[in-house]
Design an enzyme around this catalytic site. Sequence first.
Site, PDB file in Angstrom:
ATOM      1  N   GLY A   1       0.771  -1.240   0.000  1.00 16.99           N
ATOM      2  CA  GLY A   1       0.000   0.000   0.000  1.00 16.99           C
ATOM      3  C   GLY A   1       0.802   1.291   0.000  1.00 16.99           C
ATOM      4  O   GLY A   1       0.219   2.360  -0.149  1.00 16.99           O
TER       5      GLY A   1
ATOM      6  N   GLU B   1      -3.506   1.952 -12.752  1.00 19.99           N
ATOM      7  CA  GLU B   1      -4.526   0.921 -12.980  1.00 19.99           C
ATOM      8  C   GLU B   1      -5.907   1.512 -12.733  1.00 19.99           C
ATOM      9  O   GLU B   1      -6.059   2.460 -11.955  1.00 19.99           O
ATOM     10  CB  GLU B   1      -4.341  -0.249 -11.985  1.00 19.99           C
ATOM     11  CG  GLU B   1      -3.158  -1.128 -12.288  1.00 19.99           C
ATOM     12  CD  GLU B   1      -3.041  -2.330 -11.376  1.00 19.99           C
ATOM     13  OE1 GLU B   1      -3.697  -2.377 -10.312  1.00 19.99           O
ATOM     14  OE2 GLU B   1      -2.271  -3.244 -11.741  1.00 19.99           O
ATOM     15  N   LYS B   2      -6.893   0.910 -13.343  1.00 18.49           N
ATOM     16  CA  LYS B   2      -8.282   1.184 -12.992  1.00 18.49           C
ATOM     17  C   LYS B   2      -8.435   0.860 -11.502  1.00 18.49           C
ATOM     18  O   LYS B   2      -7.943  -0.171 -11.041  1.00 18.49           O
ATOM     19  CB  LYS B   2      -9.187   0.266 -13.824  1.00 18.49           C
ATOM     20  CG  LYS B   2     -10.656   0.400 -13.521  1.00 18.49           C
ATOM     21  CD  LYS B   2     -11.296   1.358 -14.487  1.00 18.49           C
ATOM     22  CE  LYS B   2     -12.740   1.621 -14.096  1.00 18.49           C
ATOM     23  NZ  LYS B   2     -13.248   2.830 -14.776  1.00 18.49           N
ATOM     24  N   TYR B   3      -9.087   1.739 -10.737  1.00 19.41           N
ATOM     25  CA  TYR B   3      -9.275   1.488  -9.311  1.00 19.41           C
ATOM     26  C   TYR B   3     -10.523   0.632  -9.105  1.00 19.41           C
ATOM     27  O   TYR B   3     -11.622   1.039  -9.469  1.00 19.41           O
ATOM     28  CB  TYR B   3      -9.403   2.811  -8.552  1.00 19.41           C
ATOM     29  CG  TYR B   3      -9.628   2.637  -7.064  1.00 19.41           C
ATOM     30  CD1 TYR B   3      -8.693   1.959  -6.280  1.00 19.41           C
ATOM     31  CD2 TYR B   3     -10.775   3.132  -6.445  1.00 19.41           C
ATOM     32  CE1 TYR B   3      -8.898   1.786  -4.922  1.00 19.41           C
ATOM     33  CE2 TYR B   3     -10.977   2.969  -5.070  1.00 19.41           C
ATOM     34  CZ  TYR B   3     -10.036   2.293  -4.320  1.00 19.41           C
ATOM     35  OH  TYR B   3     -10.234   2.120  -2.977  1.00 19.41           O
ATOM     36  N   LEU B   4     -10.329  -0.548  -8.540  1.00 21.80           N
ATOM     37  CA  LEU B   4     -11.455  -1.437  -8.229  1.00 21.80           C
ATOM     38  C   LEU B   4     -11.984  -1.033  -6.857  1.00 21.80           C
ATOM     39  O   LEU B   4     -11.227  -0.973  -5.892  1.00 21.80           O
ATOM     40  CB  LEU B   4     -11.006  -2.902  -8.251  1.00 21.80           C
ATOM     41  CG  LEU B   4     -10.325  -3.361  -9.548  1.00 21.80           C
ATOM     42  CD1 LEU B   4      -9.817  -4.788  -9.415  1.00 21.80           C
ATOM     43  CD2 LEU B   4     -11.283  -3.257 -10.733  1.00 21.80           C
TER      44      LEU B   4
ATOM     45  N   HIS C   1      -9.845  -9.663  -1.490  1.00 25.21           N
ATOM     46  CA  HIS C   1      -8.431  -9.987  -1.685  1.00 25.21           C
ATOM     47  C   HIS C   1      -8.283 -11.494  -1.592  1.00 25.21           C
ATOM     48  O   HIS C   1      -8.462 -12.072  -0.513  1.00 25.21           O
ATOM     49  CB  HIS C   1      -7.576  -9.292  -0.620  1.00 25.21           C
ATOM     50  CG  HIS C   1      -6.119  -9.616  -0.715  1.00 25.21           C
ATOM     51  ND1 HIS C   1      -5.263  -9.551   0.347  1.00 25.21           N
ATOM     52  CD2 HIS C   1      -5.381 -10.022  -1.760  1.00 25.21           C
ATOM     53  CE1 HIS C   1      -4.052  -9.906  -0.045  1.00 25.21           C
ATOM     54  NE2 HIS C   1      -4.103 -10.202  -1.324  1.00 25.21           N
TER      55      HIS C   1
ATOM     56  N   GLU D   1      -1.421 -13.007  -5.675  1.00 22.98           N
ATOM     57  CA  GLU D   1      -2.531 -12.238  -5.099  1.00 22.98           C
ATOM     58  C   GLU D   1      -3.415 -11.670  -6.196  1.00 22.98           C
ATOM     59  O   GLU D   1      -2.908 -11.113  -7.176  1.00 22.98           O
ATOM     60  CB  GLU D   1      -1.996 -11.038  -4.300  1.00 22.98           C
ATOM     61  CG  GLU D   1      -1.137 -11.397  -3.126  1.00 22.98           C
ATOM     62  CD  GLU D   1      -0.841 -10.179  -2.240  1.00 22.98           C
ATOM     63  OE1 GLU D   1      -0.310 -10.392  -1.148  1.00 22.98           O
ATOM     64  OE2 GLU D   1      -1.141  -9.033  -2.642  1.00 22.98           O
TER      65      GLU D   1
ATOM     66  N   ARG E   1       7.591 -15.717  -0.986  1.00 17.88           N
ATOM     67  CA  ARG E   1       7.987 -16.220   0.329  1.00 17.88           C
ATOM     68  C   ARG E   1       6.835 -17.025   0.911  1.00 17.88           C
ATOM     69  O   ARG E   1       5.727 -17.010   0.374  1.00 17.88           O
ATOM     70  CB  ARG E   1       8.300 -15.054   1.262  1.00 17.88           C
ATOM     71  CG  ARG E   1       7.140 -14.060   1.315  1.00 17.88           C
ATOM     72  CD  ARG E   1       7.256 -13.039   2.411  1.00 17.88           C
ATOM     73  NE  ARG E   1       6.431 -11.880   2.147  1.00 17.88           N
ATOM     74  CZ  ARG E   1       5.126 -11.792   2.375  1.00 17.88           C
ATOM     75  NH1 ARG E   1       4.481 -12.818   2.907  1.00 17.88           N
ATOM     76  NH2 ARG E   1       4.448 -10.700   2.078  1.00 17.88           N
TER      77      ARG E   1
ATOM     78  N   ARG F   1      -5.263 -13.455  13.643  1.00 16.72           N
ATOM     79  CA  ARG F   1      -3.944 -12.960  14.063  1.00 16.72           C
ATOM     80  C   ARG F   1      -4.135 -12.172  15.351  1.00 16.72           C
ATOM     81  O   ARG F   1      -4.863 -11.165  15.363  1.00 16.72           O
ATOM     82  CB  ARG F   1      -3.350 -12.032  13.012  1.00 16.72           C
ATOM     83  CG  ARG F   1      -3.055 -12.698  11.702  1.00 16.72           C
ATOM     84  CD  ARG F   1      -2.215 -11.759  10.865  1.00 16.72           C
ATOM     85  NE  ARG F   1      -2.056 -12.264   9.522  1.00 16.72           N
ATOM     86  CZ  ARG F   1      -1.188 -11.777   8.637  1.00 16.72           C
ATOM     87  NH1 ARG F   1      -0.418 -10.751   8.976  1.00 16.72           N
ATOM     88  NH2 ARG F   1      -1.086 -12.275   7.429  1.00 16.72           N
TER      89      ARG F   1
HETATM   90  C1  MV4 Z   1      -5.638  -2.144  -5.870  1.00 15.55           C
HETATM   91  C2  MV4 Z   1      -6.875  -1.796  -5.277  1.00 15.55           C
HETATM   92  C3  MV4 Z   1      -7.907  -1.431  -6.119  1.00 15.55           C
HETATM   93  N1  MV4 Z   1      -7.717  -1.372  -7.461  1.00 15.55           N
HETATM   94  N2  MV4 Z   1      -5.496  -2.098  -7.209  1.00 15.55           N
HETATM   95  C4  MV4 Z   1      -3.163  -2.490  -1.804  1.00 15.55           C
HETATM   96  C5  MV4 Z   1      -1.767  -2.952  -1.576  1.00 15.55           C
HETATM   97  C6  MV4 Z   1      -1.345  -3.672  -2.776  1.00 15.55           C
HETATM   98  N3  MV4 Z   1      -1.084  -5.027  -2.413  1.00 15.55           N
HETATM   99  C7  MV4 Z   1      -2.449  -3.549  -3.763  1.00 15.55           C
HETATM  100  N4  MV4 Z   1      -3.524  -2.857  -3.125  1.00 15.55           N
HETATM  101  C8  MV4 Z   1      -4.663  -2.531  -3.777  1.00 15.55           C
HETATM  102  N5  MV4 Z   1      -4.578  -2.524  -5.127  1.00 15.55           N
HETATM  103  C9  MV4 Z   1      -6.521  -1.703  -7.970  1.00 15.55           C
HETATM  104  N6  MV4 Z   1      -6.351  -1.634  -9.300  1.00 15.55           N
HETATM  105  C10 MV4 Z   1      -6.983  -1.845  -3.889  1.00 15.55           C
HETATM  106  C11 MV4 Z   1      -5.869  -2.215  -3.129  1.00 15.55           C
HETATM  107  C12 MV4 Z   1      -6.091  -2.261  -1.710  1.00 15.55           C
HETATM  108  C13 MV4 Z   1      -6.026  -3.479  -1.018  1.00 15.55           C
HETATM  109  C14 MV4 Z   1      -5.715  -4.668  -1.651  1.00 15.55           C
HETATM  110  C15 MV4 Z   1      -5.653  -5.847  -0.953  1.00 15.55           C
HETATM  111  C16 MV4 Z   1      -5.913  -5.858   0.406  1.00 15.55           C
HETATM  112  C17 MV4 Z   1      -6.211  -4.701   1.059  1.00 15.55           C
HETATM  113  C18 MV4 Z   1      -6.272  -3.489   0.364  1.00 15.55           C
HETATM  114  C19 MV4 Z   1      -6.600  -2.316   1.037  1.00 15.55           C
HETATM  115  C20 MV4 Z   1      -6.651  -1.151   0.346  1.00 15.55           C
HETATM  116  C21 MV4 Z   1      -6.397  -1.120  -1.022  1.00 15.55           C
END
Ligand code: MV4
Length: 446
Positions: A165, A200-203, A208, A275, A291, A337
């Site tokens: 993040g 990237e396009k924001y989802l 996750h 992921e 890892r 956790r």
């Molecule tokens: C994103 C997203 C929405 N759209 N990418 C956060 C850290 C990194 N691992 C990728 N992350 C995200 N990527 C796009 N295109 C939202 C996040 C994100 C997120 C992702 C996984 C788990 C928790 C998160 C919390 C906030 C944002």
Amino acid sequence: MFEKILIANRGEIALRIHRACREMGIRTVAVHSTADADAMHVRLADESVCIGPPPAKDSYLNIPAILTAASITGADAIHPGIGFMSENAAFAEMVEQHGFAFIGPTPEHIRLMGDKVTAKKTVQALGMPTVPGSDGALQSLDDAIKTAARIGYPVLIKAAAGGGGKGMKVADDAAGIEEAYTLARGEARAAFGNDEVYIEKYLQRPRHIEVQLLGDTHGNAVYFGERDCSIQRRHQKVIEEAPSPGLNGSEREEIGLLAADVIRRIGYRGVGTIEFLYENGKFYFIEMNTRLQIEHTISEMITGIDLVREQIRVAAGLPISYQQSEIAFNGHAIECRINAENPETFLPSPGTIVGYHPPGGLDVRVDSALYDGYRVPSNYDSMIAKLIVHGATRNECLLRLRRALEEFVIGGINTTLPLHRRLVAQPDFINGDYDIHWLEGFLERK
Ligand code: MV4
């Protein structure tokens, strides 16, 4: 097979690795800082070496001290554990140059996946679905503006060296793009010394989901199902479950086979995780972790397979012990956790443990280095225990988890146990109806 492994880590994960070694007849070397002289991982290991003072940069991140400890104890391999040196390609390289095996992927694979731009390009070329966005790193603000207009708002600007993040900024519309681009680059430069960013396009409301993978040096790769890690706060996972309540069986198999195919085709050795964000029935690759992960335990519970044992085997050049068809998925597992933190403010709560009583019973696992009288130091990560519960069904797992959380006593400090007890009683959690923003919303409402 290795005869002696140095475990370059501390706490519950050092213990977890020690346990796998013991069962394989491999001797262990613990390393520790002066703050951890009385730690459980030091007590259980066959040998231990003090590698420096409490700050991690002077001990658990002290490469010369770790290599020297491996050398004087005659270890043949180094396990980096999680965090610390586990995704440091330069460390993996030095370990190998000094004649030790690195229990993990090759430095080249760590580097390839550590750069989020090269990782995305690599998996996309192999047929993995990715989030619509820039083709590689952004060249300029103008490039960002044009790409955002093409993919549509909202967009997310991410650091190539990122993950977790840091250096991530959302732009809701064209008016916000310049600021997001500038802030993301500034944060990336400050955090990683590399200001390369991509878009990237924001989802907006994804889950996750991550697939557990294992590859060997004989051209084999398998998957161990997926985990849903959406219950998180500030990019720290709080609860994980396997399988994801949001997927059906055919989606599970499709994404698992695809992910295993990708790591087979890049010749990946070791355990790893791909992921994804999952939204409206679609998967989008975001990153690969090269890892072991904290939550590997829930994949172990539903498959009955020791992933650390497999990780050590493939590092020693042996083939994976299982064909994909021999990996069966059985029931449901959830991990909580437990952190040494105030359960409302999340402020760290170091101190001495009094009245430690972990839960037990069928299908209840506690991975922790705690003991009565142990002093939780303030120098490290606040996670002190993982409670992992399995059940034949998700409902059985939830009933057992609630019971185990009731039994668990960790006195003398504040812990997040009370938060977990509240979370497992929430209808949204019980229904599996949550996304990556659910926990933060819950904490605000309460
Ligand atoms: C994103 C997203 C929405 N759209 N990418 C956060 C850290 C990194 N691992 C990728 N992350 C995200 N990527 C796009 N295109 C939202 C996040 C994100 C997120 C992702 C996984 C788990 C928790 C998160 C919390 C906030 C944002």
